[in-house]
Design a protein around this motif. Structure first.
Motif, PDB file in Angstrom:
ATOM      1  N   SER A  19       0.832  -1.209   0.000  1.00  0.00           N
ATOM      2  CA  SER A  19       0.000   0.000   0.000  1.00  0.00           C
ATOM      3  C   SER A  19       0.867   1.258   0.000  1.00  0.00           C
ATOM      4  N   ASP A  42      -8.385  -4.644  -1.157  1.00  0.00           N
ATOM      5  CA  ASP A  42      -8.179  -5.010   0.243  1.00  0.00           C
ATOM      6  C   ASP A  42      -9.051  -4.059   1.062  1.00  0.00           C
ATOM      7  N   GLN A  45      -9.494  -4.120   5.083  1.00  0.00           N
ATOM      8  CA  GLN A  45      -8.407  -3.451   5.812  1.00  0.00           C
ATOM      9  C   GLN A  45      -8.337  -1.982   5.388  1.00  0.00           C
ATOM     10  N   THR A  47      -6.191   0.052   3.733  1.00  0.00           N
ATOM     11  CA  THR A  47      -5.056   0.966   3.934  1.00  0.00           C
ATOM     12  C   THR A  47      -4.984   2.023   2.828  1.00  0.00           C
ATOM     13  N   ASP A 109      -4.395  -1.934  -5.394  1.00  0.00           N
ATOM     14  CA  ASP A 109      -3.725  -2.478  -4.212  1.00  0.00           C
ATOM     15  C   ASP A 109      -4.474  -3.739  -3.777  1.00  0.00           C
TER      16      ASP A 109
HETATM   17 MG   LIG Z   1      -1.808  -3.045   2.225  1.00  0.00          MG
END
Ligand SMILES: [Mg+2]
Ligand SMILES: Nc1ncnc2c1ncn2[C@@H]1O[C@H](COP(=O)(O)OP(=O)(O)OP(=O)(O)O)[C@@H](O)[C@H]1O
Length: 270
Positions: A19, A42, A45, A47, A109
Protein backbone atom coordinates in the motif's frame (compact mmCIF):
# COMPACT_ATOMS: atom_id res chain seq x y z
CA UNK A 1 -7.68 6.55 -27.02
CA UNK A 2 -5.35 3.99 -25.45
CA UNK A 3 -6.41 1.60 -22.76
CA UNK A 4 -5.36 2.60 -19.25
CA UNK A 5 -2.01 1.20 -18.14
CA UNK A 6 -2.64 -1.05 -15.15
CA UNK A 7 -0.21 -1.40 -12.25
CA UNK A 8 -1.03 -3.95 -9.54
CA UNK A 9 0.73 -4.25 -6.17
CA UNK A 10 0.64 -7.78 -4.81
CA UNK A 11 2.16 -10.30 -2.45
CA UNK A 12 0.24 -12.85 -0.42
CA UNK A 13 2.50 -12.06 2.52
CA UNK A 14 1.16 -9.21 4.67
CA UNK A 15 2.98 -6.02 5.60
CA UNK A 16 5.57 -5.95 2.83
CA UNK A 17 4.91 -2.37 1.71
CA UNK A 18 2.31 -2.83 -1.06
CA UNK A 19 0.00 0.00 0.00
CA UNK A 20 2.87 2.38 0.80
CA UNK A 21 4.58 1.78 -2.54
CA UNK A 22 1.22 1.98 -4.35
CA UNK A 23 0.41 5.42 -2.89
CA UNK A 24 3.84 6.70 -3.89
CA UNK A 25 3.49 5.52 -7.48
CA UNK A 26 -0.06 6.99 -7.61
CA UNK A 27 1.12 10.39 -6.38
CA UNK A 28 4.04 10.41 -8.77
CA UNK A 29 1.73 9.74 -11.73
CA UNK A 30 -0.78 12.38 -10.58
CA UNK A 31 2.00 14.95 -10.27
CA UNK A 32 3.03 14.13 -13.85
CA UNK A 33 -0.46 15.24 -14.88
CA UNK A 34 -1.92 11.80 -15.57
CA UNK A 35 -5.48 10.79 -14.69
CA UNK A 36 -5.26 7.96 -12.22
CA UNK A 37 -8.04 5.64 -11.09
CA UNK A 38 -7.25 3.61 -8.00
CA UNK A 39 -8.84 0.44 -6.67
CA UNK A 40 -8.51 -1.11 -3.22
CA UNK A 41 -9.41 -4.79 -3.34
CA UNK A 42 -8.18 -5.01 0.24
CA UNK A 43 -11.16 -2.85 1.14
CA UNK A 44 -11.82 -4.46 4.51
CA UNK A 45 -8.41 -3.45 5.81
CA UNK A 46 -8.58 -0.42 3.53
CA UNK A 47 -5.06 0.97 3.93
CA UNK A 48 -4.98 2.55 0.49
CA UNK A 49 -8.53 3.86 0.90
CA UNK A 50 -7.57 5.48 4.19
CA UNK A 51 -4.37 6.87 2.73
CA UNK A 52 -6.48 8.60 0.05
CA UNK A 53 -8.98 9.83 2.69
CA UNK A 54 -6.15 11.20 4.84
CA UNK A 55 -4.85 13.02 1.79
CA UNK A 56 -8.27 14.50 1.00
CA UNK A 57 -8.60 15.68 4.61
CA UNK A 58 -5.12 17.20 4.53
CA UNK A 59 -5.90 19.04 1.32
CA UNK A 60 -9.10 20.43 2.80
CA UNK A 61 -7.43 21.55 6.00
CA UNK A 62 -4.29 23.09 4.56
CA UNK A 63 -5.31 24.13 1.05
CA UNK A 64 -2.11 22.51 -0.27
CA UNK A 65 -2.12 21.37 -3.86
CA UNK A 66 -2.43 17.62 -3.34
CA UNK A 67 -3.72 15.90 -6.47
CA UNK A 68 -6.08 13.03 -5.73
CA UNK A 69 -6.93 9.88 -7.67
CA UNK A 70 -10.49 8.75 -8.35
CA UNK A 71 -10.68 5.97 -5.78
CA UNK A 72 -12.92 2.89 -5.55
CA UNK A 73 -12.80 0.26 -2.82
CA UNK A 74 -14.19 -3.15 -3.83
CA UNK A 75 -15.43 -5.24 -0.91
CA UNK A 76 -15.60 -9.03 -0.90
CA UNK A 77 -19.00 -10.38 -1.83
CA UNK A 78 -21.22 -11.65 0.97
CA UNK A 79 -23.11 -14.03 -1.37
CA UNK A 80 -23.75 -17.43 0.16
CA UNK A 81 -22.18 -19.63 -2.50
CA UNK A 82 -18.67 -19.40 -3.90
CA UNK A 83 -19.98 -19.31 -7.46
CA UNK A 84 -22.32 -16.39 -6.72
CA UNK A 85 -19.68 -14.54 -4.74
CA UNK A 86 -17.10 -14.86 -7.50
CA UNK A 87 -19.62 -13.83 -10.12
CA UNK A 88 -20.58 -10.73 -8.13
CA UNK A 89 -16.92 -9.79 -7.58
CA UNK A 90 -16.19 -10.22 -11.29
CA UNK A 91 -19.09 -7.94 -12.15
CA UNK A 92 -17.95 -5.27 -9.67
CA UNK A 93 -14.43 -5.36 -11.03
CA UNK A 94 -15.66 -5.08 -14.63
CA UNK A 95 -17.89 -2.17 -13.63
CA UNK A 96 -15.00 -0.20 -12.10
CA UNK A 97 -12.67 -1.05 -14.99
CA UNK A 98 -15.30 0.25 -17.41
CA UNK A 99 -15.73 3.40 -15.35
CA UNK A 100 -11.97 4.01 -15.56
CA UNK A 101 -11.66 3.13 -19.26
CA UNK A 102 -10.59 6.65 -20.29
CA UNK A 103 -8.02 7.07 -17.52
CA UNK A 104 -4.29 7.00 -18.21
CA UNK A 105 -3.50 4.67 -15.32
CA UNK A 106 -5.28 2.29 -12.98
CA UNK A 107 -3.39 1.34 -9.82
CA UNK A 108 -4.71 -1.57 -7.77
CA UNK A 109 -3.73 -2.48 -4.21
CA UNK A 110 -4.35 -6.07 -3.12
CA UNK A 111 -4.44 -7.81 0.28
CA UNK A 112 -1.62 -9.77 1.89
CA UNK A 113 -3.64 -12.95 1.50
CA UNK A 114 -5.14 -15.10 -1.22
CA UNK A 115 -8.65 -13.97 -2.20
CA UNK A 116 -10.65 -14.28 -5.39
CA UNK A 117 -10.66 -10.49 -5.81
CA UNK A 118 -6.90 -10.39 -5.46
CA UNK A 119 -6.43 -13.10 -8.07
CA UNK A 120 -8.80 -11.29 -10.40
CA UNK A 121 -6.92 -8.01 -9.92
CA UNK A 122 -3.62 -9.71 -10.73
CA UNK A 123 -5.05 -10.97 -14.01
CA UNK A 124 -5.52 -7.34 -15.18
CA UNK A 125 -1.94 -6.24 -14.52
CA UNK A 126 0.29 -4.79 -17.22
CA UNK A 127 2.89 -4.46 -14.50
CA UNK A 128 2.76 -6.40 -11.23
CA UNK A 129 4.95 -5.05 -8.44
CA UNK A 130 5.73 -7.36 -5.53
CA UNK A 131 7.47 -5.78 -2.56
CA UNK A 132 9.29 -8.29 -0.41
CA UNK A 133 10.76 -7.80 3.04
CA UNK A 134 14.33 -8.91 3.18
CA UNK A 135 13.76 -12.16 5.00
CA UNK A 136 13.50 -15.84 4.18
CA UNK A 137 10.00 -15.83 5.68
CA UNK A 138 8.87 -13.51 2.90
CA UNK A 139 10.82 -15.37 0.28
CA UNK A 140 8.97 -18.55 1.19
CA UNK A 141 5.85 -17.19 -0.56
CA UNK A 142 7.78 -17.15 -3.80
CA UNK A 143 9.96 -20.22 -3.59
CA UNK A 144 10.92 -23.22 -1.49
CA UNK A 145 14.65 -23.44 -1.00
CA UNK A 146 16.80 -26.15 0.56
CA UNK A 147 17.96 -24.87 3.94
CA UNK A 148 21.48 -26.23 3.65
CA UNK A 149 22.59 -24.93 0.24
CA UNK A 150 19.67 -22.56 -0.62
CA UNK A 151 19.09 -24.33 -3.91
CA UNK A 152 15.64 -23.80 -5.36
CA UNK A 153 13.29 -26.74 -4.80
CA UNK A 154 10.19 -25.33 -6.48
CA UNK A 155 8.20 -22.13 -6.87
CA UNK A 156 5.61 -21.77 -4.10
CA UNK A 157 2.03 -20.56 -3.74
CA UNK A 158 2.28 -16.93 -4.78
CA UNK A 159 4.49 -17.63 -7.81
CA UNK A 160 2.06 -20.30 -8.93
CA UNK A 161 -0.84 -17.88 -8.55
CA UNK A 162 0.95 -15.26 -10.67
CA UNK A 163 1.64 -17.92 -13.29
CA UNK A 164 -2.10 -18.77 -13.37
CA UNK A 165 -3.04 -15.11 -13.76
CA UNK A 166 -0.52 -14.66 -16.57
CA UNK A 167 -2.43 -17.40 -18.38
CA UNK A 168 -5.81 -15.80 -17.57
CA UNK A 169 -4.58 -12.45 -18.83
CA UNK A 170 -3.37 -14.04 -22.09
CA UNK A 171 -6.73 -15.74 -22.57
CA UNK A 172 -8.73 -12.56 -21.85
CA UNK A 173 -6.94 -10.16 -24.18
CA UNK A 174 -3.68 -11.70 -25.39
CA UNK A 175 -1.72 -9.37 -23.10
CA UNK A 176 1.19 -10.19 -20.85
CA UNK A 177 2.12 -9.31 -17.27
CA UNK A 178 5.52 -7.79 -16.56
CA UNK A 179 6.42 -8.89 -13.04
CA UNK A 180 8.76 -6.78 -10.91
CA UNK A 181 9.98 -7.91 -7.49
CA UNK A 182 11.43 -5.24 -5.20
CA UNK A 183 13.11 -5.76 -1.86
CA UNK A 184 11.82 -3.47 0.85
CA UNK A 185 13.13 -2.20 4.18
CA UNK A 186 16.71 -3.05 3.34
CA UNK A 187 19.12 -2.27 6.13
CA UNK A 188 22.24 -0.26 5.45
CA UNK A 189 24.33 -2.81 7.21
CA UNK A 190 26.03 -5.73 5.57
CA UNK A 191 24.51 -9.03 6.57
CA UNK A 192 24.86 -12.58 5.43
CA UNK A 193 21.08 -12.80 5.13
CA UNK A 194 21.06 -9.85 2.72
CA UNK A 195 23.70 -11.43 0.53
CA UNK A 196 22.00 -14.82 0.52
CA UNK A 197 18.64 -13.24 -0.36
CA UNK A 198 20.30 -11.50 -3.29
CA UNK A 199 21.73 -14.78 -4.55
CA UNK A 200 18.47 -16.73 -4.31
CA UNK A 201 16.41 -13.91 -5.84
CA UNK A 202 18.74 -13.54 -8.82
CA UNK A 203 18.59 -17.25 -9.52
CA UNK A 204 14.83 -17.26 -9.04
CA UNK A 205 14.17 -14.28 -11.30
CA UNK A 206 15.46 -16.21 -14.29
CA UNK A 207 13.62 -19.36 -13.34
CA UNK A 208 10.16 -17.93 -12.72
CA UNK A 209 10.32 -14.81 -14.85
CA UNK A 210 10.39 -11.64 -12.82
CA UNK A 211 12.67 -8.62 -12.91
CA UNK A 212 14.44 -7.76 -9.70
CA UNK A 213 14.79 -4.06 -8.87
CA UNK A 214 16.91 -2.58 -6.14
CA UNK A 215 14.09 -1.61 -3.74
CA UNK A 216 13.72 0.64 -0.70
CA UNK A 217 15.75 1.05 2.44
CA UNK A 218 14.29 0.99 5.94
CA UNK A 219 12.88 4.50 6.52
CA UNK A 220 10.72 5.68 9.42
CA UNK A 221 9.31 8.55 7.35
CA UNK A 222 6.83 6.24 5.59
CA UNK A 223 4.80 5.80 8.76
CA UNK A 224 4.44 9.52 9.40
CA UNK A 225 3.50 10.23 5.81
CA UNK A 226 0.51 7.86 5.91
CA UNK A 227 -1.32 9.78 8.65
CA UNK A 228 -1.00 13.02 6.72
CA UNK A 229 -1.93 11.44 3.40
CA UNK A 230 1.39 12.62 2.01
CA UNK A 231 4.13 10.93 0.04
CA UNK A 232 7.75 11.81 -0.59
CA UNK A 233 6.62 13.39 -3.87
CA UNK A 234 4.63 16.02 -1.93
CA UNK A 235 7.38 17.23 0.36
CA UNK A 236 8.04 20.52 -1.40
CA UNK A 237 4.31 21.24 -1.49
CA UNK A 238 3.90 20.63 2.22
CA UNK A 239 6.95 22.83 2.91
CA UNK A 240 8.58 20.00 4.84
CA UNK A 241 12.30 20.01 4.47
CA UNK A 242 13.95 17.09 2.74
CA UNK A 243 16.62 15.31 4.75
CA UNK A 244 19.37 13.30 3.11
CA UNK A 245 17.46 10.15 3.92
CA UNK A 246 14.38 11.54 2.14
CA UNK A 247 16.42 12.39 -0.92
CA UNK A 248 17.79 8.85 -0.99
CA UNK A 249 14.27 7.43 -0.56
CA UNK A 250 12.99 9.55 -3.44
CA UNK A 251 15.76 8.24 -5.65
CA UNK A 252 14.78 4.66 -4.77
CA UNK A 253 11.19 5.45 -5.70
CA UNK A 254 12.19 6.98 -9.02
CA UNK A 255 14.25 3.88 -9.77
CA UNK A 256 11.16 1.74 -9.21
CA UNK A 257 9.03 3.98 -11.44
CA UNK A 258 11.69 3.93 -14.16
CA UNK A 259 11.69 0.15 -14.00
CA UNK A 260 8.05 0.10 -15.11
CA UNK A 261 8.03 -0.47 -18.89
CA UNK A 262 5.56 2.24 -19.77
CA UNK A 263 4.23 2.50 -23.30
CA UNK A 264 6.22 5.08 -25.36
CA UNK A 265 3.50 7.76 -25.39
CA UNK A 266 3.30 7.72 -21.59
CA UNK A 267 7.05 8.00 -21.15
CA UNK A 268 7.17 11.15 -23.28
CA UNK A 269 4.75 12.90 -21.00
CA UNK A 270 6.65 11.97 -17.88
MG1 LIG B 1 -1.81 -3.05 2.22
N1 LIG C 1 10.80 1.07 3.46
C1 LIG C 1 10.12 1.10 4.63
N2 LIG C 1 10.72 1.52 5.76
C2 LIG C 1 10.05 1.56 6.92
N3 LIG C 1 8.78 1.23 7.08
C3 LIG C 1 8.11 0.80 5.99
C4 LIG C 1 8.73 0.72 4.71
N4 LIG C 1 7.81 0.27 3.81
C5 LIG C 1 6.69 0.08 4.50
N5 LIG C 1 6.84 0.40 5.81
C6 LIG C 1 5.87 0.29 6.91
O1 LIG C 1 5.49 -1.07 7.01
C7 LIG C 1 4.12 -1.19 7.35
C8 LIG C 1 3.40 -2.04 6.31
O2 LIG C 1 3.38 -1.33 5.08
P1 LIG C 1 2.14 -1.44 4.10
O3 LIG C 1 0.86 -1.24 4.82
O4 LIG C 1 2.44 -0.57 2.94
O5 LIG C 1 2.29 -2.97 3.68
P2 LIG C 1 1.23 -3.91 2.91
O6 LIG C 1 2.04 -4.88 2.15
O7 LIG C 1 0.28 -3.06 2.16
O8 LIG C 1 0.51 -4.62 4.13
P3 LIG C 1 -0.82 -5.55 4.03
O9 LIG C 1 -0.38 -6.85 3.45
O10 LIG C 1 -1.26 -5.66 5.46
O11 LIG C 1 -1.80 -4.82 3.15
C9 LIG C 1 3.59 0.24 7.45
O12 LIG C 1 3.63 0.63 8.79
C10 LIG C 1 4.59 1.05 6.62
O13 LIG C 1 4.67 2.39 7.06
Amino acid sequence: MNNPYIVVFGNEKGGTGKSTAAMHVITYLLRQGFNVGTIDVDARQGTLSRYVENRRARQKNTGENLPLPEHRPIFRSQASTVIDAEQEEKEKMTEVMTEFKNYDFIVIDTPGSDTHLSRLAHSYADTLITPLNDSFIDLDMLVRVKPDDLNIIRPSTYSEMVWEQKKNRAIRDGGSIDWIVMRNRLSNLYSRNKEEMEKVLSALSKRIGFRLVSGFGERVIFRELFLNGLTLFDMSESKSSLSLSHVAAKKELKDLINAINLPEEMKKAS
